[in-house]
Design a protein around this motif. Sequence first.
Motif, PDB file in Angstrom:
ATOM      1  N   GLN A 112       0.804  -1.226   0.000  1.00 56.14           N
ATOM      2  CA  GLN A 112       0.000   0.000   0.000  1.00 56.14           C
ATOM      3  C   GLN A 112       0.839   1.279   0.000  1.00 56.14           C
ATOM      4  O   GLN A 112       0.288   2.365  -0.196  1.00 56.14           O
ATOM      5  N   THR A 113       2.142   1.156   0.207  1.00 58.06           N
ATOM      6  CA  THR A 113       2.985   2.359   0.240  1.00 58.06           C
ATOM      7  C   THR A 113       4.086   2.342  -0.813  1.00 58.06           C
ATOM      8  O   THR A 113       4.985   3.185  -0.774  1.00 58.06           O
ATOM      9  N   ARG A 114       4.035   1.451  -1.763  1.00 56.76           N
ATOM     10  CA  ARG A 114       5.081   1.368  -2.799  1.00 56.76           C
ATOM     11  C   ARG A 114       5.024   2.524  -3.790  1.00 56.76           C
ATOM     12  O   ARG A 114       6.031   2.881  -4.382  1.00 56.76           O
ATOM     13  N   ARG A 115       3.844   3.064  -4.021  1.00 56.67           N
ATOM     14  CA  ARG A 115       3.667   4.214  -4.932  1.00 56.67           C
ATOM     15  C   ARG A 115       4.358   4.010  -6.275  1.00 56.67           C
ATOM     16  O   ARG A 115       5.109   4.873  -6.742  1.00 56.67           O
ATOM     17  N   GLY A 116       4.145   2.863  -6.874  1.00 59.57           N
ATOM     18  CA  GLY A 116       4.702   2.590  -8.195  1.00 59.57           C
ATOM     19  C   GLY A 116       6.132   2.079  -8.200  1.00 59.57           C
ATOM     20  O   GLY A 116       6.713   1.885  -9.266  1.00 59.57           O
ATOM     21  N   LEU A 117       6.726   1.878  -7.044  1.00 54.97           N
ATOM     22  CA  LEU A 117       8.094   1.372  -6.976  1.00 54.97           C
ATOM     23  C   LEU A 117       8.146  -0.048  -7.523  1.00 54.97           C
ATOM     24  O   LEU A 117       7.332  -0.892  -7.168  1.00 54.97           O
ATOM     25  N   THR A 118       9.106  -0.304  -8.399  1.00 58.11           N
ATOM     26  CA  THR A 118       9.268  -1.624  -9.013  1.00 58.11           C
ATOM     27  C   THR A 118      10.741  -2.033  -8.962  1.00 58.11           C
ATOM     28  O   THR A 118      11.619  -1.204  -8.721  1.00 58.11           O
ATOM     29  N   GLU A 119      10.979  -3.313  -9.227  1.00 58.13           N
ATOM     30  CA  GLU A 119      12.354  -3.800  -9.322  1.00 58.13           C
ATOM     31  C   GLU A 119      13.110  -3.051 -10.409  1.00 58.13           C
ATOM     32  O   GLU A 119      14.289  -2.712 -10.241  1.00 58.13           O
ATOM     33  N   LYS A 120      12.441  -2.799 -11.513  1.00 55.82           N
ATOM     34  CA  LYS A 120      13.071  -2.101 -12.633  1.00 55.82           C
ATOM     35  C   LYS A 120      13.525  -0.699 -12.227  1.00 55.82           C
ATOM     36  O   LYS A 120      14.629  -0.277 -12.566  1.00 55.82           O
ATOM     37  N   LEU A 121      12.691   0.021 -11.494  1.00 50.06           N
ATOM     38  CA  LEU A 121      13.076   1.361 -11.024  1.00 50.06           C
ATOM     39  C   LEU A 121      14.252   1.290 -10.055  1.00 50.06           C
ATOM     40  O   LEU A 121      15.171   2.111 -10.121  1.00 50.06           O
ATOM     41  N   LEU A 122      14.222   0.321  -9.156  1.00 50.89           N
ATOM     42  CA  LEU A 122      15.324   0.172  -8.207  1.00 50.89           C
ATOM     43  C   LEU A 122      16.639  -0.163  -8.917  1.00 50.89           C
ATOM     44  O   LEU A 122      17.709   0.256  -8.475  1.00 50.89           O
ATOM     45  N   ALA A 123      16.556  -0.906 -10.012  1.00 50.56           N
ATOM     46  CA  ALA A 123      17.757  -1.351 -10.718  1.00 50.56           C
ATOM     47  C   ALA A 123      18.425  -0.239 -11.524  1.00 50.56           C
ATOM     48  O   ALA A 123      19.592  -0.367 -11.901  1.00 50.56           O
ATOM     49  N   GLN A 124      17.701   0.840 -11.782  1.00 48.60           N
ATOM     50  CA  GLN A 124      18.290   1.930 -12.558  1.00 48.60           C
ATOM     51  C   GLN A 124      19.428   2.559 -11.771  1.00 48.60           C
ATOM     52  O   GLN A 124      19.297   2.862 -10.602  1.00 48.60           O
ATOM     53  N   GLY A 125      20.548   2.731 -12.413  1.00 47.43           N
ATOM     54  CA  GLY A 125      21.709   3.301 -11.742  1.00 47.43           C
ATOM     55  C   GLY A 125      21.846   4.774 -12.041  1.00 47.43           C
ATOM     56  O   GLY A 125      20.951   5.363 -12.619  1.00 47.43           O
ATOM     57  N   PRO A 126      22.942   5.340 -11.636  1.00 41.65           N
ATOM     58  CA  PRO A 126      24.045   4.682 -10.933  1.00 41.65           C
ATOM     59  C   PRO A 126      23.698   4.415  -9.471  1.00 41.65           C
ATOM     60  O   PRO A 126      22.814   5.055  -8.909  1.00 41.65           O
ATOM     61  N   TRP A 164       7.513  -8.369   8.662  1.00 41.65           N
ATOM     62  CA  TRP A 164       7.673  -6.929   8.791  1.00 41.65           C
ATOM     63  C   TRP A 164       7.785  -6.291   7.412  1.00 41.65           C
ATOM     64  O   TRP A 164       8.509  -6.788   6.546  1.00 41.65           O
ATOM     65  N   PHE A 165       7.066  -5.187   7.225  1.00 42.00           N
ATOM     66  CA  PHE A 165       7.078  -4.438   5.974  1.00 42.00           C
ATOM     67  C   PHE A 165       7.457  -2.987   6.244  1.00 42.00           C
ATOM     68  O   PHE A 165       6.924  -2.358   7.167  1.00 42.00           O
ATOM     69  N   TYR A 166       8.339  -2.455   5.414  1.00 40.96           N
ATOM     70  CA  TYR A 166       8.649  -1.021   5.447  1.00 40.96           C
ATOM     71  C   TYR A 166       7.433  -0.286   4.902  1.00 40.96           C
ATOM     72  O   TYR A 166       6.833  -0.696   3.905  1.00 40.96           O
ATOM     73  N   THR A 167       7.067   0.837   5.542  1.00 48.21           N
ATOM     74  CA  THR A 167       5.945   1.634   5.031  1.00 48.21           C
ATOM     75  C   THR A 167       6.408   3.020   4.593  1.00 48.21           C
ATOM     76  O   THR A 167       6.309   3.364   3.424  1.00 48.21           O
ATOM     77  N   THR A 168       6.911   3.813   5.516  1.00 49.38           N
ATOM     78  CA  THR A 168       7.350   5.170   5.192  1.00 49.38           C
ATOM     79  C   THR A 168       8.564   5.519   6.028  1.00 49.38           C
ATOM     80  O   THR A 168       8.916   4.809   6.971  1.00 49.38           O
ATOM     81  N   GLY A 169       9.163   6.648   5.705  1.00 48.79           N
ATOM     82  CA  GLY A 169      10.301   7.110   6.483  1.00 48.79           C
ATOM     83  C   GLY A 169      10.399   8.618   6.477  1.00 48.79           C
ATOM     84  O   GLY A 169      10.034   9.268   5.501  1.00 48.79           O
ATOM     85  N   GLU A 170      10.873   9.150   7.581  1.00 50.70           N
ATOM     86  CA  GLU A 170      11.104  10.590   7.687  1.00 50.70           C
ATOM     87  C   GLU A 170      12.601  10.840   7.603  1.00 50.70           C
ATOM     88  O   GLU A 170      13.366  10.384   8.458  1.00 50.70           O
ATOM     89  N   GLN A 171      13.024  11.548   6.551  1.00 45.22           N
ATOM     90  CA  GLN A 171      14.436  11.865   6.351  1.00 45.22           C
ATOM     91  C   GLN A 171      14.844  13.007   7.276  1.00 45.22           C
ATOM     92  O   GLN A 171      14.081  13.951   7.489  1.00 45.22           O
ATOM     93  N   MET A 172      16.052  12.899   7.801  1.00 45.91           N
ATOM     94  CA  MET A 172      16.595  13.941   8.665  1.00 45.91           C
ATOM     95  C   MET A 172      17.928  14.421   8.091  1.00 45.91           C
ATOM     96  O   MET A 172      18.533  13.735   7.262  1.00 45.91           O
ATOM     97  N   ARG A 173      18.358  15.570   8.537  1.00 43.62           N
ATOM     98  CA  ARG A 173      19.599  16.155   8.042  1.00 43.62           C
ATOM     99  C   ARG A 173      20.799  15.458   8.681  1.00 43.62           C
ATOM    100  O   ARG A 173      20.844  15.260   9.898  1.00 43.62           O
ATOM    101  N   ILE A 174      21.758  15.120   7.853  1.00 43.42           N
ATOM    102  CA  ILE A 174      22.954  14.408   8.308  1.00 43.42           C
ATOM    103  C   ILE A 174      24.111  15.385   8.499  1.00 43.42           C
ATOM    104  O   ILE A 174      24.221  16.361   7.770  1.00 43.42           O
ATOM    105  N   THR A 175      24.943  15.112   9.481  1.00 47.11           N
ATOM    106  CA  THR A 175      26.182  15.849   9.681  1.00 47.11           C
ATOM    107  C   THR A 175      27.317  14.845   9.545  1.00 47.11           C
ATOM    108  O   THR A 175      27.326  13.816  10.224  1.00 47.11           O
TER     109      THR A 175
END
Length: 119
Positions: free
Chosen positions: A23-37, A86-97
């Motif tokens: 329910q949270t893939r939003r069109g994500l596919t193996e093909k999209l993940l495989a696109q590089g670099p 267990w399934f990943y659903t969403t994530g909140e990105q934070m600023r890295i130092t």
Amino acid sequence: MRSRYSAFCMHLWPYLIKTHHPQTRRGLTEKLLAQGPHPRWLALDVLQIRQDGAHGQVTFKAWYQDGGKVNAIYECSDFVNEDEQWFYTTGEQMRITLPGGNEPCICKNGKKFKQCCGR
């Protein structure tokens, strides 16, 4: 979280799709993940794990090198457990130092950051 990080390192796109909630893939596919670099993954630091029944959160830093520069995904990821999976659903990105030059390297080899991944 560690298994998903390993899957990114090893380009195991089917596993990443399988462990991402449909329910949270939003069109994500193996093909999209495989696109590089693709970045060169360096290390995973799991900072905090929380679980409340079938819901979990993992805060982590996934260090990588891309174009010779070190960076990280710093995220608080949400997971849900359904049918003992267990399934990943969403994530909140934070600023890295980035670590300072004299701090231990992120790859944990015992060298200073400036003498290792930070060069």
